[in-house]
Design a protein around this motif. Sequence first.
Motif, PDB file in Angstrom:
ATOM      1  N   HIS A  50       0.830  -1.203   0.000  1.00  0.00           N
ATOM      2  CA  HIS A  50       0.000   0.000   0.000  1.00  0.00           C
ATOM      3  C   HIS A  50       0.868   1.258   0.000  1.00  0.00           C
ATOM      4  CE1 HIS A  50      -4.152   1.557   1.407  1.00  0.00           C
ATOM      5  NE2 HIS A  50      -3.591   2.360   0.513  1.00  0.00           N
ATOM      6  N   LEU A  54       1.369   4.080  -3.131  1.00  0.00           N
ATOM      7  CA  LEU A  54       1.176   5.525  -2.960  1.00  0.00           C
ATOM      8  C   LEU A  54       2.452   6.293  -3.327  1.00  0.00           C
ATOM      9  CD1 LEU A  54      -1.011   5.566   0.234  1.00  0.00           C
ATOM     10  CD2 LEU A  54      -1.693   5.940  -2.134  1.00  0.00           C
ATOM     11  N   ARG A  57       2.571   6.487  -6.955  1.00  0.00           N
ATOM     12  CA  ARG A  57       1.599   7.480  -7.386  1.00  0.00           C
ATOM     13  C   ARG A  57       2.193   8.879  -7.250  1.00  0.00           C
ATOM     14  NH1 ARG A  57      -0.537  11.176  -8.504  1.00  0.00           N
ATOM     15  NH2 ARG A  57      -2.694  11.860  -8.412  1.00  0.00           N
ATOM     16  N   TYR A  64       9.749  -0.588 -10.568  1.00  0.00           N
ATOM     17  CA  TYR A  64       8.667  -1.443 -10.051  1.00  0.00           C
ATOM     18  C   TYR A  64       9.159  -2.742  -9.426  1.00  0.00           C
ATOM     19  CZ  TYR A  64       5.712   1.715 -12.626  1.00  0.00           C
ATOM     20  OH  TYR A  64       5.104   2.818 -13.076  1.00  0.00           O
ATOM     21  N   ASN A  68       6.881  -5.370  -7.414  1.00  0.00           N
ATOM     22  CA  ASN A  68       6.730  -6.731  -7.964  1.00  0.00           C
ATOM     23  C   ASN A  68       7.084  -7.786  -6.932  1.00  0.00           C
ATOM     24  OD1 ASN A  68       5.827  -6.005 -10.442  1.00  0.00           O
ATOM     25  ND2 ASN A  68       7.829  -6.039 -11.426  1.00  0.00           N
ATOM     26  N   GLU A 109      -4.531  -7.695 -10.030  1.00  0.00           N
ATOM     27  CA  GLU A 109      -4.890  -7.096 -11.316  1.00  0.00           C
ATOM     28  C   GLU A 109      -4.817  -5.571 -11.251  1.00  0.00           C
ATOM     29  OE1 GLU A 109      -8.575  -8.524 -12.830  1.00  0.00           O
ATOM     30  OE2 GLU A 109      -7.924 -10.636 -12.722  1.00  0.00           O
ATOM     31  N   GLU A 112      -1.311  -4.431 -11.515  1.00  0.00           N
ATOM     32  CA  GLU A 112      -0.820  -4.429 -12.897  1.00  0.00           C
ATOM     33  C   GLU A 112      -1.372  -3.223 -13.650  1.00  0.00           C
ATOM     34  OE1 GLU A 112       1.541  -6.114 -14.171  1.00  0.00           O
ATOM     35  OE2 GLU A 112       1.767  -7.250 -12.302  1.00  0.00           O
ATOM     36  N   ASP A 113      -2.653  -2.977 -13.498  1.00  0.00           N
ATOM     37  CA  ASP A 113      -3.274  -1.827 -14.148  1.00  0.00           C
ATOM     38  C   ASP A 113      -2.586  -0.528 -13.720  1.00  0.00           C
ATOM     39  OD1 ASP A 113      -5.000  -3.234 -15.585  1.00  0.00           O
ATOM     40  OD2 ASP A 113      -6.831  -2.692 -14.466  1.00  0.00           O
ATOM     41  N   LYS A 115       0.430  -0.155 -12.553  1.00  0.00           N
ATOM     42  CA  LYS A 115       1.782  -0.041 -13.082  1.00  0.00           C
ATOM     43  C   LYS A 115       1.735   0.469 -14.514  1.00  0.00           C
ATOM     44  CE  LYS A 115       4.138  -3.851 -12.500  1.00  0.00           C
ATOM     45  NZ  LYS A 115       4.172  -5.303 -12.272  1.00  0.00           N
ATOM     46  N   THR A 116       0.890  -0.206 -15.309  1.00  0.00           N
ATOM     47  CA  THR A 116       0.803   0.147 -16.724  1.00  0.00           C
ATOM     48  C   THR A 116       0.408   1.614 -16.895  1.00  0.00           C
ATOM     49  OG1 THR A 116       0.136  -2.103 -17.147  1.00  0.00           O
ATOM     50  CG2 THR A 116      -0.246  -0.519 -18.897  1.00  0.00           C
ATOM     51  N   SER A 119       2.951   4.152 -15.438  1.00  0.00           N
ATOM     52  CA  SER A 119       4.158   4.360 -16.231  1.00  0.00           C
ATOM     53  C   SER A 119       3.865   5.301 -17.403  1.00  0.00           C
ATOM     54  CB  SER A 119       4.728   3.042 -16.710  1.00  0.00           C
ATOM     55  OG  SER A 119       3.837   2.428 -17.607  1.00  0.00           O
ATOM     56  N   VAL A 120       2.677   5.138 -17.995  1.00  0.00           N
ATOM     57  CA  VAL A 120       2.294   6.036 -19.086  1.00  0.00           C
ATOM     58  C   VAL A 120       2.178   7.485 -18.566  1.00  0.00           C
ATOM     59  CG1 VAL A 120       0.488   6.590 -20.734  1.00  0.00           C
ATOM     60  CG2 VAL A 120       1.126   4.224 -20.353  1.00  0.00           C
ATOM     61  N   GLN A 122       3.565   8.749 -15.916  1.00  0.00           N
ATOM     62  CA  GLN A 122       4.894   9.264 -15.567  1.00  0.00           C
ATOM     63  C   GLN A 122       5.608   9.758 -16.820  1.00  0.00           C
ATOM     64  OE1 GLN A 122       5.883   9.762 -12.577  1.00  0.00           O
ATOM     65  NE2 GLN A 122       4.220   8.641 -11.572  1.00  0.00           N
ATOM     66  N   ARG A 202      -5.520   9.762 -17.669  1.00  0.00           N
ATOM     67  CA  ARG A 202      -4.966   8.720 -16.794  1.00  0.00           C
ATOM     68  C   ARG A 202      -4.991   9.109 -15.325  1.00  0.00           C
ATOM     69  NH1 ARG A 202      -2.654   4.184 -20.004  1.00  0.00           N
ATOM     70  NH2 ARG A 202      -3.443   4.794 -22.032  1.00  0.00           N
ATOM     71  N   ASP A 207      -6.323   7.405 -10.040  1.00  0.00           N
ATOM     72  CA  ASP A 207      -6.967   7.653  -8.750  1.00  0.00           C
ATOM     73  C   ASP A 207      -8.114   6.675  -8.515  1.00  0.00           C
ATOM     74  OD1 ASP A 207      -5.216   9.553  -8.118  1.00  0.00           O
ATOM     75  OD2 ASP A 207      -6.515  11.274  -8.591  1.00  0.00           O
TER      76      ASP A 207
END
Lengths: 758, 363
Positions: A50, A54, A57, A64, A68, A109, A112-113, A115-116, A119-120, A122, A202, A207
């Motif tokens: 957790h 954050l 974020r 990651y 992971n 899940e 993973e969402d 992270k994906t 990263s975009v 960021q 995004r 959020d």
Amino acid sequence: MKQYLNHTIGILLVLPLLVFFFYKSIFSVNPFEGTYAITQSLKSLQVELHRDILRYRNNQIRQYDTINQTTKLISELNKDLVVPVEHNKQLDISGNIIRLKKSFQDQAELVEDFKTNNSVLQNSLFYYSRVHTELDTVGLSGLYENVSVDELGRLSTLILEYTRKPEPHIAQKIYPILDNLNSEQSSELRTLINHSLIIIERLPLIDRIIRQFNSLDIEKQLDDLVTAFKDHQATLDQQSRIYNSLLFFCSLYLLGYISYMIIILKQNRNILVAANKQLTREVDERTRTEQTLYRLVEETSHISERDYIFNILHALHKSLNIRYAYISLVTDPESHVATMLGVLDNSEYHSDIQYRLGHTPCEEVLRTNRLVHNRDLQNYFAGWHNTHLSRAESYIGITLRDEKSKVIGVLAIADDKPIKNTNLAENILSLAASRASTEIARHIALRDSERYHTGLELIDNWLLQLIASADDIDKFHENISKAAREIGNANMALVPLMEKSGEYYTFVAASGHKSQRLIGTRLPVGDGCLCGWSMQNRQNVRIDDVNKDSRSRRQLTNQYDVKTAYITPIYLNNEVYGAITVFRDKTPFDEIDEQLINQFAQRIQLAITNLQLINVIAAEKERAQVTLHSIADAVITTNVDGKIEYMNEVAQSLTGWPFTKVLNEPVQTVFRIIDRDTREPMQNLIETCMDESTPINKSIILLIDNSGNEKTIECSISPIISKAGKSEGVVIVFHDLSKRRYTDNILLHRANHRNNRR
Amino acid sequence: MITNLAKFGLLFAILDCASSYAFAEERILPVLDEPIQPIPFDSSLDPAKVALGEALFNDPRLSKNNSLSCASCHILEAGGDDNMTIGTTINGVPHVINTPTVFNARYNFRQHWNGAAESLPEQVDLVLRNHMEAGSNWNELLTKLSQDAVLVSSFNEIYAEGLTRENYLDALNTFERSLITPNSRFDQYLLGNKAAITEDEKKGYERFKEYGCISCHQGINIGGNLFQKFGLFYDYFAERGNITTADYGRINVTNKESDLHVFKVPGLRNVEVTAPYLHDGQAETLQEAVDIMGKTQLGKTISEADIELLVMFLKTLTGEYMGQSLAAKGHTIAGANHGSDTSAKQGSTDDESSLASSGGNGS
């Protein structure tokens, strides 16, 4: 024994409880212990995750790997997290865990969402960062030629504002600016617009992901689970305490019970020991008694009957320590008379005492097989006066039986005081009785056998006398009646003879009880007299009481004071000749008597038959000799070997041989014949006749006599054939033709007739 | 306006302030480490298991027809892959996807381009049963191997249970975990050796971060730790055409609409020696790959000068295996391998080699 069973059940009931409580209190393990540990680990990992999310974020971390690693650990622990079998429905830990596992999957899940998308985002933020750098270094004009600094500044301010608070109204302010920029056809601007759009899209998305992440509220779930575990542990602890106390009480109960059992067992043991001692003593006593008895009986079994009986009684007296003992022989319970074979009163011994059975304990024994009377005997059998058991107060008696279970006597003991151990005494008496009855039965059999043989000798002797008196028929019959009376050991004997008609019979001889006056009495068969009945039905009759027999003639038997009778018919040539009838006053005739009288009757039958035959044979022989002597033809007979058996006077004179000289000589020696024409010897005629069993007749042949003279004769050679068809020799009949006679056929006929008769 | 710009500049330095709702105390101490981590030193592996795993790695009995071993496609001397556009199969027919390198695969959070395998053993299992790859199954493989007395005795020496599926995977996994390439020049730089990389390469790293490459290619493996859609700003597949199932990416595993064309971000270590690039092997040089990535993932056409800088940086990521740099060795072996293996690809391979070497010379 039942008592022990109850105790055993008592303990067996408690034992499972004990084991159960023991198991519950000692081996009580929280089934969620492993799960609890996993939950604790998960809790710390989850906090870490957790926190990291954050941080990502907020762009505090830029790789990651750590997230992971945490996710991987969580996922592995999640695999280990097993849904436990529910023990307590109220806890619903399983439900919690199932929900938790699902949440972890959802969370994976989401991560993973995150992270994906992050990263975009960021990336786009980096872009803005680079725009800023380029603005600073290269200057605005180089990159965004047609965009005013104000416009760009406004955009970046709005983006900044949006990153702080991603709200739609800010986005609404950004869109017109982007639309203005879009009108320009620069690739750089397009990139700027794209990145702006990514930030706008995004940011709320991330959020939202984080909100979803938070809404899973895995920490809360884990906390709940931990609380549930703790509650369950507390429940278990409480249960364990309860089981502990139950175990304690149960153990206490068992301990008390066992102590109680030990005390009881100790008491019972003492009782048992005492009982055992008593039993051992009794067994010892009994064994000793039996041994004494056996020794006494065994030692003396070879001696005579009298001593044998004495020894049995003596052994009983010694081993049971009683005063009286006796053995009675009861040949016939109906006769109400018994014989004491031996009676012992302490050391005083008497034997062969006859007494009446009426109102005696002995009679009671015969009726009931066994009598045990332990006191007051004299009063009970009031009419009983026995000098030999005068002071008897107690009495035990049993019957003696032969091998066919027929009662043959009584064995009894008595005492002038009550017998101590009646069971023991009874058993011992049984042992002695089996031994005694065997012996007595053996002696009875032996006595019967002796009697039978004596009877047979008697019969032989009497037969000699009978044969001697055969000439005088009256004397003969009288002897029969005497013999029958003696052989049958009877008081009276009668000899009735059947008439040829079979309708009447006459008493031809009688013996005993002044029965002579019966001689000559002629009675019709079937008038109700036993003799007549027996002869008519050709049956032996044995009667134990003639007065009660329907076939007897009351007046006759009453006259002569007899009771028992035996009658057997005598046969001659299959016809009833007469009968032998014997009577006794009291004693019934037994099998031995029967056999002896039957035997006697058969011998008489044989004797009479023989006597008659002898008479007939003698008469016939005499007649044949006379005939042969008196005929005029010459007759020679031979045996089967061709030896001369007989020559008559004529044959002797014709052949010139005296009979005495040629007896048993070959017939050819005497009877030399030749053919008159050829002068050939014709001796083979005799052999031919014998071989072919056919008569041969020859006339005009020459006989050469003793002195060599020749005589013309006519002869007939006939075989002698026995009844069985066997050749037994030949008969040669011949006569001098010069003194011709005509009696040939008659003579031949007679010879054959004689042979047939023989 | 200046105020606005200043505010904009401050934006990323204090970005954490933007999120007002979490961990107030964390905000005071921002973590600003490099997003790329050096390969850690791992001495925990059992040498015996590594040796046994290596034997299994090189054992062609893995495949049904005994034609392919792990090493057939993951040629360690060629950078842990096969240097071909598309991998090969047991039947000799081309595979559907480019072979990823086996080096540093342990640092990938998933295996396979689409992340189908959660772990290295799972990857082995999938390869074994894949009809294009080993085309075999466990029963068949273990039966075959159990006839090899030497191998069985090796197993018995190490494992109590001897040759089993689990132990086979364990040995192979241990070996694969030993396949790491530490001591790259960039790692040396990260560990404090400022002189390990040139100024140009440092510039390249700066570009790498500025352009946003770092937002996906980060961590120990410089990638390999998240999924990302291929073609964020630009439809790569529309231009390339001829779309295959493999191009669908992670949707093949999850069946989720959002996973269309989503792939695992590949690690960039030893990227110098693992040409050609991308899941379809369409980028033959690093320059091409960087160009494509800029267009599709960053929405930007990167200038040639910057591409060269980036490529220079990427070449500092080539590490050492068994104390020897993969760069020097990779070319010779790769060339030899290709010469004997696939005549059809001869020409292009030579081109790659020359390009790669020229790139290397250029730096």
